[in-house]
Design an enzyme around this catalytic site. Structure first.
Site, PDB file in Angstrom:
ATOM      1  N   CYS A 145       5.199 -13.828  -1.997  1.00  0.00           N
ATOM      2  CA  CYS A 145       6.659 -13.735  -2.115  1.00  0.00           C
ATOM      3  C   CYS A 145       7.105 -12.893  -0.922  1.00  0.00           C
ATOM      4  O   CYS A 145       6.721 -11.724  -0.810  1.00  0.00           O
ATOM      5  CB  CYS A 145       7.024 -13.053  -3.433  1.00  0.00           C
ATOM      6  N   CYS A 196      16.930   1.482   2.017  1.00  0.00           N
ATOM      7  CA  CYS A 196      16.354   1.741   0.696  1.00  0.00           C
ATOM      8  C   CYS A 196      16.720   3.105   0.109  1.00  0.00           C
ATOM      9  O   CYS A 196      16.424   4.145   0.702  1.00  0.00           O
ATOM     10  CB  CYS A 196      14.831   1.621   0.783  1.00  0.00           C
ATOM     11  N   CYS A 223       9.508   7.768  -1.972  1.00  0.00           N
ATOM     12  CA  CYS A 223       8.649   7.008  -1.054  1.00  0.00           C
ATOM     13  C   CYS A 223       8.660   7.645   0.343  1.00  0.00           C
ATOM     14  O   CYS A 223       9.719   7.997   0.858  1.00  0.00           O
ATOM     15  CB  CYS A 223       9.136   5.567  -0.976  1.00  0.00           C
ATOM     16  N   CYS A 239       8.485  -9.126 -12.330  1.00  0.00           N
ATOM     17  CA  CYS A 239       8.061  -8.462 -11.089  1.00  0.00           C
ATOM     18  C   CYS A 239       8.078  -6.948 -11.302  1.00  0.00           C
ATOM     19  O   CYS A 239       9.051  -6.405 -11.833  1.00  0.00           O
ATOM     20  CB  CYS A 239       9.017  -8.787  -9.956  1.00  0.00           C
ATOM     21  N   ARG A 260      14.962 -17.500  -3.280  1.00  0.00           N
ATOM     22  CA  ARG A 260      15.582 -16.642  -4.295  1.00  0.00           C
ATOM     23  C   ARG A 260      16.822 -15.937  -3.766  1.00  0.00           C
ATOM     24  O   ARG A 260      16.779 -15.257  -2.735  1.00  0.00           O
ATOM     25  CB  ARG A 260      14.580 -15.609  -4.820  1.00  0.00           C
ATOM     26  N   CYS A 272       4.293 -10.631 -10.926  1.00  0.00           N
ATOM     27  CA  CYS A 272       4.496 -10.349  -9.504  1.00  0.00           C
ATOM     28  C   CYS A 272       4.498  -8.832  -9.355  1.00  0.00           C
ATOM     29  O   CYS A 272       4.919  -8.120 -10.273  1.00  0.00           O
ATOM     30  CB  CYS A 272       5.829 -10.932  -9.041  1.00  0.00           C
ATOM     31  N   CYS A 301      12.588   3.023   5.273  1.00  0.00           N
ATOM     32  CA  CYS A 301      13.327   1.756   5.381  1.00  0.00           C
ATOM     33  C   CYS A 301      14.829   2.067   5.252  1.00  0.00           C
ATOM     34  O   CYS A 301      15.252   2.614   4.217  1.00  0.00           O
ATOM     35  CB  CYS A 301      12.889   0.794   4.287  1.00  0.00           C
TER      36      CYS A 301
HETATM   37  S1  SF4 Z   1      11.622  -0.373   0.680  1.00  0.00           S
HETATM   38 FE1  SF4 Z   1      11.888   1.698  -0.191  1.00  0.00          FE
HETATM   39  S2  SF4 Z   1      10.235   1.874  -1.678  1.00  0.00           S
HETATM   40 FE2  SF4 Z   1       9.704   0.170  -0.329  1.00  0.00          FE
HETATM   41  S3  SF4 Z   1       8.468   1.039   1.312  1.00  0.00           S
HETATM   42 FE3  SF4 Z   1      10.594   1.094   2.043  1.00  0.00          FE
HETATM   43  S4  SF4 Z   1      11.360   3.137   1.458  1.00  0.00           S
HETATM   44 FE4  SF4 Z   1       9.497   2.738   0.257  1.00  0.00          FE
END
Ligand code: SF4
Length: 338
Positions: free
Chosen positions: A203, A75, A68, A112, A275, A143, A72
């Site tokens: 959600c 993540c 990705c 999901c 949740r 979801c 974040c």
């Molecule tokens: S949480 Fe992870 S998968 Fe989702 S947008 Fe952020 S970096 Fe990408």
């Protein structure tokens, strides 16, 4: 001298805010309540709105993993971080269908599907629509969490039968740039608005334990509760500190602080499914029981959450049995929160 004269055992329960949006201060006041009073208040609200007291079981599958472009900080699927997660392309319909059927057979009512995209292309949405149609065909609630959506993409997902779209606000707006730098808080709100406008249930929740201050936790809850209407599902996550991510060395969350977040989510969003989400494995049975007491009535069910661990199915079945809690049986989608 009695013990009660030295220690105040029962302080008056603070009432919820006056009518109008939740202020951060009002949410903070709830978070600061004596623990027992807070949990009691949350349980009272919970019983008013969910008299049947069942627990929703939702299974989450990563249908497109890793690579990705977002960053974040929590993540392991971000391409910016070296976490050992291998990127995989979008799964085929029959693979996803097999996983959904297995989840349904194990008792899950919601399935999901998560894809690690910043924002899907229209051709990705078409492929996910085929997954949604297939899972919907089993009679499960569907979801998806695919990143940022344009209004026409939300419409396409709704037409395919999507019941819920997950898009978390993660934290308070004031702390957001400490966690993510590749997008703005307003981007999240725009996608949530597109999802609502398409008639899909929302959600949306957040994560605690990312180094935020108490005021940021209150700010997150105020943001969620002030969405109009507030989300039908509110996942509260405890950070899973994955090596290689920027937040890997964050201080663990005090379990009582986590229970407080659940309780305040319940009080401020009384009709939502709250949740108990990522990080459940670290909580242990006793803290999970406190979370249920505080109004959590949904869990992620299955031994994996996207790419991190989760308690195994048998452990969850045993825990619900020990606590005398029933799993939600109906596949019907609940009424939108008013
Ligand atoms: S949480 Fe992870 S998968 Fe989702 S947008 Fe952020 S970096 Fe990408």
């Amino acid at each position: 001298m009695t013990v009660a004269s030295e220690v105040t055992l029962h302080r008056p329960v603070k009432t919820a805010r006056a009518e109008g949006p939740w202020s951060v201060e009002a949410v903070q006041a709830l978070l600061d309540m004596p623990f027992m009073d807070l949990v009691h208040q949350a349980q009272t609200v919970h019983r008013q709105h969910f008299p049947e007291g069942d627990i929703e079981l939702a299974t989450l599958l990563s249908v497109k993993t890793g690579g990705c472009p977002e960053n974040c900080g929590y993540c392991p699927q971000s391409a910016e971080f070296d976490t050992g997660v291998k990127a995989q392309k979008l799964m085929e319909v029959d693979e996803v269908l097999r996983a959904a059927k297995a989840a349904q057979d194990a008792g899950a009512t919601r399935f999901c599907m998560g894809a690690a995209w910043r924002a899907p292309k229209d051709r990705d949405v078409e492929k996910v629509a085929a997954l949604i149609e297939a899972v919907k065909g089993l009679g499960m609630q569907t979801c998806a969490t695919l990143g940022m959506l344009e209004p026409h993409q939300a419409q396409a997902l709704k037409s395919a039968g999507l019941d819920y779209y997950n898009h978390n606000l993660d934290t308070a707006p004031e702390y957001y740039t400490d966690v993510v730098q590749t997008r703005q808080y307003q981007d999240r709100l725009d996608t949530l608005a597109a999802v609502r406008a398409a008639g899909i249930n929302v959600c949306c929740g957040g994560i605690v334990g990312m180094g935020e201050q108490p005021v940021h936790r209150a700010g997150l809850i105020a943001q969620l509760a002030n969405l109009d209407p507030y989300p039908e599902s509110v996942p509260i996550n405890s950070l899973v500190r994955v090596p290689g991510t920027p937040l890997a060395d964050s201080e663990p969350v005090d379990p009582f602080e986590f229970v407080r977040m659940i309780a305040v989510a319940r009080i401020t969003m009384p009709k939502a499914r709250v949740r108990l989400s990522a990080g459940r494995q670290q909580l242990g049975e006793a803290v999970q029981a406190l979370c249920f007491m505080a109004g959590a009535n949904s869990i992620f069910y299955g031994d994996k959450l996207l790419v991190t661990g989760n308690p195994d199915v048998e452990a969850d079945v045993q825990l619900l049995r020990k606590l005398g809690l029933q799993a939600r049986r109906t596949q019907q989608v609940e009424e939108p929160c008013a």
